[in-house]
Design a protein around this motif. Structure first.
Motif, PDB file in Angstrom:
ATOM      1  N   MET A 192      36.843  44.635  68.357  1.00  0.00           N
ATOM      2  CA  MET A 192      36.766  45.483  67.365  1.00  0.00           C
ATOM      3  C   MET A 192      38.199  45.733  66.586  1.00  0.00           C
ATOM      4  O   MET A 192      38.220  45.863  65.047  1.00  0.00           O
ATOM      5  CB  MET A 192      36.538  46.946  68.061  1.00  0.00           C
ATOM      6  N   GLN A 193      39.202  45.571  67.096  1.00  0.00           N
ATOM      7  CA  GLN A 193      40.546  45.449  66.459  1.00  0.00           C
ATOM      8  C   GLN A 193      41.083  44.372  65.689  1.00  0.00           C
ATOM      9  O   GLN A 193      41.718  44.483  64.519  1.00  0.00           O
ATOM     10  CB  GLN A 193      41.700  45.645  67.650  1.00  0.00           C
ATOM     11  N   SER A 194      40.427  43.097  66.067  1.00  0.00           N
ATOM     12  CA  SER A 194      40.290  42.322  64.962  1.00  0.00           C
ATOM     13  C   SER A 194      39.768  42.027  63.706  1.00  0.00           C
ATOM     14  O   SER A 194      39.928  41.509  62.873  1.00  0.00           O
ATOM     15  CB  SER A 194      40.444  40.766  65.841  1.00  0.00           C
ATOM     16  N   ALA A 195      38.614  42.853  63.808  1.00  0.00           N
ATOM     17  CA  ALA A 195      37.853  42.905  62.666  1.00  0.00           C
ATOM     18  C   ALA A 195      37.993  44.188  61.821  1.00  0.00           C
ATOM     19  O   ALA A 195      37.603  43.914  60.636  1.00  0.00           O
ATOM     20  CB  ALA A 195      35.964  42.661  63.308  1.00  0.00           C
ATOM     21  N   VAL A 196      38.400  45.249  62.445  1.00  0.00           N
ATOM     22  CA  VAL A 196      38.493  46.283  61.776  1.00  0.00           C
ATOM     23  C   VAL A 196      39.980  46.249  60.939  1.00  0.00           C
ATOM     24  O   VAL A 196      40.812  46.301  61.623  1.00  0.00           O
ATOM     25  CB  VAL A 196      38.445  47.611  62.482  1.00  0.00           C
ATOM     26  N   ASP A 197      40.168  46.277  59.707  1.00  0.00           N
ATOM     27  CA  ASP A 197      41.253  46.122  58.966  1.00  0.00           C
ATOM     28  C   ASP A 197      41.933  47.673  58.683  1.00  0.00           C
ATOM     29  O   ASP A 197      40.902  48.423  58.100  1.00  0.00           O
ATOM     30  CB  ASP A 197      41.078  45.407  57.815  1.00  0.00           C
ATOM     31  N   PHE A 198      42.939  47.913  58.846  1.00  0.00           N
ATOM     32  CA  PHE A 198      43.323  49.442  58.392  1.00  0.00           C
ATOM     33  C   PHE A 198      43.244  49.393  56.960  1.00  0.00           C
ATOM     34  O   PHE A 198      42.582  50.560  56.660  1.00  0.00           O
ATOM     35  CB  PHE A 198      44.907  49.413  59.047  1.00  0.00           C
ATOM     36  N   ILE A 202      39.635  51.232  57.135  1.00  0.00           N
ATOM     37  CA  ILE A 202      40.127  52.908  57.455  1.00  0.00           C
ATOM     38  C   ILE A 202      40.579  53.618  56.341  1.00  0.00           C
ATOM     39  O   ILE A 202      40.103  54.656  55.955  1.00  0.00           O
ATOM     40  CB  ILE A 202      41.190  52.793  58.619  1.00  0.00           C
TER      41      ILE A 202
ATOM     42  N   LEU B  26      45.249  52.738  65.364  1.00  0.00           N
ATOM     43  CA  LEU B  26      45.716  52.067  66.335  1.00  0.00           C
ATOM     44  C   LEU B  26      44.914  51.483  67.193  1.00  0.00           C
ATOM     45  O   LEU B  26      44.951  50.177  67.756  1.00  0.00           O
ATOM     46  CB  LEU B  26      46.804  52.771  67.176  1.00  0.00           C
ATOM     47  N   GLY B  29      41.446  49.957  64.329  1.00  0.00           N
ATOM     48  CA  GLY B  29      41.961  48.990  63.501  1.00  0.00           C
ATOM     49  C   GLY B  29      42.891  48.005  64.068  1.00  0.00           C
ATOM     50  O   GLY B  29      43.320  48.038  65.350  1.00  0.00           O
ATOM     51  N   ASN B  30      43.658  47.399  63.308  1.00  0.00           N
ATOM     52  CA  ASN B  30      44.533  46.220  63.720  1.00  0.00           C
ATOM     53  C   ASN B  30      45.870  46.604  63.630  1.00  0.00           C
ATOM     54  O   ASN B  30      46.859  45.573  63.472  1.00  0.00           O
ATOM     55  CB  ASN B  30      44.074  45.076  62.983  1.00  0.00           C
ATOM     56  N   LEU B  31      45.891  47.930  63.193  1.00  0.00           N
ATOM     57  CA  LEU B  31      47.357  48.331  62.933  1.00  0.00           C
ATOM     58  C   LEU B  31      48.377  48.321  64.030  1.00  0.00           C
ATOM     59  O   LEU B  31      49.511  47.932  63.907  1.00  0.00           O
ATOM     60  CB  LEU B  31      47.488  49.765  62.321  1.00  0.00           C
TER      61      LEU B  31
END
Lengths: 265, 156, 270
Positions: A192-198, A202, B26, B29-31
């Motif tokens: 999830m974290q590598s695919a969702v870009d801030f 977001i 956090l 996302g990838n921040l």
């Protein structure tokens, strides 16, 4: 029969002129609200009071719906993804669909029916019971005192509500996907974290919900302010608020999505 | 309702909303992941970048150590130039090689760095000289068929 | 315009679209007096109040308040003027989302820089004047019709206006409240040294308290005079109105074709 044809054309013309007129009145109203916003920022308590009725009172419905939507996404997403052997991508799917689309859109639809209708009914009733007239006679501009604080409260609370909806939804997806079905927790979050870009996902989602907030609140306020001062007038305006703002949300969503995510992976 | 109660609830509401945004940034996302605040940039030329995109990860030994910050076309050499932002805490030798890889058969593309033996380190603005372009599936298949045909011709 | 008149209508006409409401009205409201504008429902009485408040503009003529023509004022001037007016709306028009106290304090908070403690004292004084000091924490939904009207009255006089306007202050009240409101109108006017305009169709209650009466019918002033003159008047309209007779210049029947004809008596049945 030519006369019937002429009548039909005339009716179309009449409708067009009427809706254009209404659009003009609505735009003028919107500009007036923006012009008279100064006083509500000088007196933030007016906005805070409205934040309570638009934001805080919408909390429960937003949080609960967000949780359930996320749980359903987790279940359905798992069902589809496991056919292709990529159930680790569940987190990506849940998060992206919530943050980009479902969060802003569903939260705005709920907001329109929960807070938007309440705003229209309140303003409509204030008008029907001459409260707005009374305010004018007391040398207080009702647009500055009544309408503008509600507008800014709506605009401010919409992105916050949408973010809560998305966060709750991701949590719901996590509950079903990881805790119930047993998808690997590590890959759920890391994918999830590598695919969702801030920035890309977001921030764009927040921008969307901000635009929806402007649209829904402006429509709700205008319908209330423009409602005929009778019981039927106010109830009709309340219905129109929900219908018009729902359509506006979906149409705006299409336009915004086309601008934001076109040509992206 | 009392003014102070309203203030309290609205305060909670705003905090909850901002908290949700923070969680999204956090946790979802990838921040929170690779923080490229403290980084240095290097560039690498590729004859073909395939499907590489800006913000694609840069990995070494499979660990994310940076991101692709910019991709543009060098009109003089007719090559693609990718600039990479690498985490400052990792250093690589001057003769590091960069290759465009694909995670899984059809997954997203990333840049893999493999360090060499040079004692000098890559610095801000340096250029990675040894690069390997993306493997384009179509040309791979084309090559395969061509080789097969050539083999068949020799066999006769 | 003489300085003795606070409000003056100078040949005022007004129409909604093509429908004429007022047709060339001229009248004067002297300072310090309580003046009633009477007439049947829908004869344009409320329109006259809205003209004074500048919410609508006359099609012909002018309304002057304290020497200034209302429709010639710009937005700021109009708001300055309205600060010196108080208005009691037909059903009170209290702000439903505020308590009684906040309703009365509304204009003080909007228009003055008074401290909360001063505002508190002023509000309690106004509420005491209408006998509702004890109801300060109630919401408008918890008030009876008569109490709501009294709170609205306290709100209308919150800034000690020079002109107080009443739109049907007696509508829908029980006899006790009726007397209470009537006496309050008179007492507040004299205590504040203000001028009052009462728009009403309640003849008996208002004739007790006012100094002068204008009768309006069909957009024109048909009679005027002191209450005693009105009671003694033999003008058919005034007589009908004051004594509440069913038929007279104001007919009982809406205009229609002859009754017999309508029932097809003597005609051929189809």
């Amino acid at each position: 029969m030519p006369s019937r044809f002429v009548k039909g054309v005339r009716r179309i013309g009449h409708r067009t002129i009427n809706s254009l007129l209404r659009l003009g009145v609505a735009s003028r109203f919107f500009v007036l609200v923006l012009l008279h916003s100064g006083s509500s920022f000088r007196r933030p308590h007016l906005i805070i009071k409205e934040l309570f009725s638009t934001g805080v009172l919408s909390l429960i419905i937003i949080l609960v719906s967000g949780l359930f939507v996320g749980m359903v996404l987790g279940m359905q997403g798992y069902d589809t993804l496991q056919r292709y052997g990529s159930e680790e991508a569940l987190g990506v799917m849940v998060a992206l669909s919530l943050v980009r689309e479902l969060g802003p859109v569903v939260a705005a639809l709920l907001f329109a029916s929960r807070a938007g209708s309440a705003i229209t009914a309140e303003i409509g009733l204030m008008k029907a019971t001459e409260q707005l007239s009374a305010m004018e006679m007391m040398a207080v501009n009702p647009i500055a005192r009544v309408v503008a604080p509600r507008f800014w409260a709506g605009v401010l609370s919409m992105p916050l509500l949408a973010a809560m909806f998305s966060a709750m939804g991701v949590f719901g997806g996590y509950l079903v996907g990881v805790k119930l079905i047993g998808v690997d927790e590590g890959s759920f979050w890391s994918q999830m974290q590598s695919a969702v870009d801030f920035q890309q996902d977001i921030v764009n989602g927040i921008i969307k919900s901000f635009v929806f907030g402007v649209a829904v609140t402006a429509i709700a306020l205008f319908e209330g302010y423009d409602a005929p001062p009778t019981a039927e007038g106010v109830s009709g305006a309340t219905t129109r608020t929900v219908v018009t703002s729902s359509l506006a949300i979906l149409a705006l969503d299409f336009v915004l999505t086309a601008f934001m995510f076109r040509g992206e992976g | 309702m009392e003014r102070t109660t309203i203030d309290l609830w609205v305060g909670l509401f705003v905090l909850l909303g901002l908290g949700a945004i923070l969680v999204l940034a956090l946790k979802v996302g990838n921040l929170g992941g690779v923080n490229i605040a403290d980084s240095y940039s290097v560039t690498a030329n590729f004859s073909n970048i395939g499907g590489l995109k800006v913000r694609a990860p840069v990995k070494s030994a499979g660990v994310v150590i940076g991101r692709v910050s910019e991709i543009y076309f060098d009109g003089e050499r007719h090559e693609a130039v990718a600039s990479l932002k690498l985490d400052k805490q990792y250093s690589f030798s001057k003769d590091t090689s960069a290759s465009i890889m694909t995670s899984g058969l059809l997954g997203e593309q990333y840049i893999a760095l493999e360090t060499g033996g040079d004692s000098a380190q890559l610095k801000e603005g340096d250029k990675i000289k040894i690069t390997q372009s993306a493997v384009v599936l179509e040309s791979l298949i084309g090559q395969f068929i061509y080789n097969k045909a050539a083999d068949g011709g020799e066999g006769k | 315009m003489t300085a003795d008149n606070l409000v003056e209508f100078q040949n005022v006409s007004f129409s909604y679209g093509k429908r004429p409401i007022l047709k060339g009205i001229s009248m004067a409201v002297p300072r310090g007096k309580v003046v009633a504008i009477m007439g049947g429902s829908g004869c344009g009485k409320t329109t006259m109040l809205r003209l004074i408040g500048g919410q609508i503009r006359p099609s012909v003529g002018a309304v002057a308040v304290d020497g200034q023509r209302v429709h010639e004022l710009d937005a700021d001037g109009l708001y300055q003027m309205r600060r010196r007016m108080g208005m009691l709306f037909q059903f009170g028009a209290l702000f439903t989302d505020m308590s009684v106290f906040d309703n009365v304090a509304f204009q003080m908070r909007e228009h003055t820089d008074l401290s909360e403690s001063v505002i508190r004292d002023l509000v309690l004084m106004k509420l005491h004047a209408v006998g509702l000091r004890g109801a300060r924490d109630l919401m408008p939904s918890e008030l009876s019709g008569g109490m709501a009207r009294r709170v609205a009255l306290a709100r209308a006089v919150a800034l000690d206006p020079m002109l107080i306007m009443y739109d049907e202050p007696f509508a829908g009240l029980d006899p006790i409240s009726l007397g209470v409101i009537g006496n309050l109108i008179r007492r507040l006017n004299d205590a504040l040294g203000a001028t009052s305009i009462v728009v009403t169709h309640d003849v008996h209650e208002s004739l007790e308290i006012v100094d002068y009466v204008y009768f309006v019918s069909d957009g024109v002033i048909v009679a005027q005079g002191t209450p005693d003159e009105m009671r003694a008047s033999d003008k058919p309209f005034v007589h009908q109105f004051v004594h509440g007779e069913e038929d007279g210049p104001v007919p009982f029947h809406y205009p229609a074709s002859a009754y017999g004809e309508d029932l097809r008596l003597g005609g051929k049945h189809a």
